[in-house]
Design a protein around this motif. Structure first.
Motif, PDB file in Angstrom:
ATOM      1  N   ASN A  16       0.880  -1.178   0.000  1.00 13.50           N
ATOM      2  CA  ASN A  16       0.000   0.000   0.000  1.00 13.50           C
ATOM      3  C   ASN A  16       0.914   1.224   0.000  1.00 13.50           C
ATOM      4  O   ASN A  16       2.140   1.074  -0.138  1.00 13.50           O
ATOM      5  N   LEU A  17       0.341   2.409   0.186  1.00 13.60           N
ATOM      6  CA  LEU A  17       1.191   3.595   0.085  1.00 13.60           C
ATOM      7  C   LEU A  17       2.196   3.681   1.241  1.00 13.60           C
ATOM      8  O   LEU A  17       3.375   3.979   1.032  1.00 13.60           O
ATOM      9  N   ALA A  18       1.731   3.371   2.452  1.00  9.53           N
ATOM     10  CA  ALA A  18       2.613   3.475   3.620  1.00  9.53           C
ATOM     11  C   ALA A  18       3.804   2.529   3.490  1.00  9.53           C
ATOM     12  O   ALA A  18       4.952   2.920   3.754  1.00  9.53           O
TER      13      ALA A  18
ATOM     14  N   GLY B 219       9.520   1.401   2.299  1.00 10.80           N
ATOM     15  CA  GLY B 219      10.569   0.782   1.490  1.00 10.80           C
ATOM     16  C   GLY B 219      11.610   1.810   1.088  1.00 10.80           C
ATOM     17  O   GLY B 219      12.815   1.557   1.151  1.00 10.80           O
ATOM     18  N   LYS B 220      11.131   2.972   0.689  1.00 14.52           N
ATOM     19  CA  LYS B 220      12.063   4.041   0.293  1.00 14.52           C
ATOM     20  C   LYS B 220      12.969   4.419   1.476  1.00 14.52           C
ATOM     21  O   LYS B 220      14.184   4.513   1.331  1.00 14.52           O
TER      22      LYS B 220
ATOM     23  N   VAL C 237       7.199  -0.508  -5.279  1.00 10.20           N
ATOM     24  CA  VAL C 237       6.031   0.226  -4.778  1.00 10.20           C
ATOM     25  C   VAL C 237       4.757  -0.235  -5.484  1.00 10.20           C
ATOM     26  O   VAL C 237       4.771  -0.521  -6.678  1.00 10.20           O
ATOM     27  N   GLY C 238       3.687  -0.318  -4.707  1.00  9.93           N
ATOM     28  CA  GLY C 238       2.430  -0.724  -5.319  1.00  9.93           C
ATOM     29  C   GLY C 238       1.389  -1.091  -4.284  1.00  9.93           C
ATOM     30  O   GLY C 238       1.664  -1.083  -3.083  1.00  9.93           O
ATOM     31  N   PHE C 239       0.186  -1.402  -4.796  1.00  6.92           N
ATOM     32  CA  PHE C 239      -0.929  -1.796  -3.938  1.00  6.92           C
ATOM     33  C   PHE C 239      -1.252  -3.274  -4.149  1.00  6.92           C
ATOM     34  O   PHE C 239      -1.591  -3.697  -5.250  1.00  6.92           O
ATOM     35  N   HIS C 240      -1.134  -4.033  -3.083  1.00  3.57           N
ATOM     36  CA  HIS C 240      -1.541  -5.446  -3.051  1.00  3.57           C
ATOM     37  C   HIS C 240      -3.047  -5.506  -3.332  1.00  3.57           C
ATOM     38  O   HIS C 240      -3.777  -4.573  -2.973  1.00  3.57           O
TER      39      HIS C 240
END
Ligand code: NI
Length: 255
Positions: free
Chosen positions: A38-40, A45-46, A59-62
């Motif tokens: 998700n965004l958080a 990760g960054k 980055v991405g949304f499951h």
């Protein structure tokens, strides 16, 4: 030597990430990719990638979080995707095990495939009990999957594996391949050409044998990789090198 192409180092089960990093480095794991769901977690990760040389991120949304995907989130994902250590869009896909709305899942999966295409990045797919729809979406978006991608935590049959390979995808094997009753997955791994195999942990989930049932850690990717090398009758070190090269070929921003 080893690479964990999919873990969740930002999970709360890892109370001391620094200790975790030192543990996997000592086990010969020199590169890991933190997968966003998700965004958080994508932002996390960054942050981790800025703190630790060995950490890259996706980055991405499951699919389980696809209902929260909106234009604002997408805009931020595009910014994150441009970061130096962001190597992929993921994890994205379909999960029919739980009761998440399938229409939304499919829509958000396709939107993120397009996002990967626009960002010039490969993607990382989570597909659970949704093989047919996953394949249909990939086939109907052929133009947008040309950067390639990986089937994360592959746990299907040799036949399903062949279909993904035909689409040019890589197959990532994790702890499941070591389970005694995973006959199908072992067959799929034996069938997959060595130059299309990736290794991962999906930690803190999916611990390999003999650590099944415990909190998984990126250090255990060594167990998975050695297991696969034995399955392929290959030398451990050579095999790990080959997997690392595969990862660099797919995730072009990996150093
Ligand atoms: Ni995952």
């Amino acid at each position: 030597m080893y690479i964990d192409t999919h873990c969740h180092l930002d999970d709360e089960k890892f109370s001391d990430v620094k200790e975790e990093v030192n543990k996997y480095l000592a086990a010969g794991v020199d590169t890991v990719i933190n997968a966003g769901y998700n965004l958080a977690s994508s932002e996390n990760g960054k942050k981790l990638s800025e703190k630790f040389t060995s950490v890259y991120f996706a980055v991405g949304f499951h699919p389980s979080d696809s209902a929260y995907y909106d234009d604002i989130a997408e805009k931020r994902l595009i910014e994150l995707a441009a970061e130096k250590k962001c190597v992929a869009i993921g994890e994205i896909g379909l999960d029919y095990h739980w009761d998440y709305d399938k229409t939304i899942q499919k829509e958000i999966f396709e939107r993120q495939l397009y996002l990967a295409y626009k960002a010039g990045l490969p993607f990382c797919i989570h597909s659970r009990e949704a093989t047919k729809d996953t394949l249909d979406i990939l086939k109907s978006n052929k133009k947008y999957i040309e950067r390639g991608g990986v089937m994360h935590c592959f746990s299907g049959s040799k036949e399903t594996c062949a279909e993904y390979l035909d689409l040019g995808l890589y197959i990532a094997f994790g702890g499941v391949v070591t389970f005694k009753n995973s006959v199908n997955v072992k067959e799929a791994a034996a069938f997959t050409p060595t130059d299309r195999i990736l290794t991962e942990t999906d930690s803190p989930y999916m611990s390999p044998e003999p650590k099944r049932g415990r909190v998984n850690s990126p250090e255990n990717v060594a167990i998975v990789c050695d297991y696969l090398s034995a399955l392929k009758n290959a030398d451990k070190t050579d095999f790990a090198e080959q997997v690392k090269n595969n990862a660099k070929r797919l995730f072009v921003k990996l150093k």
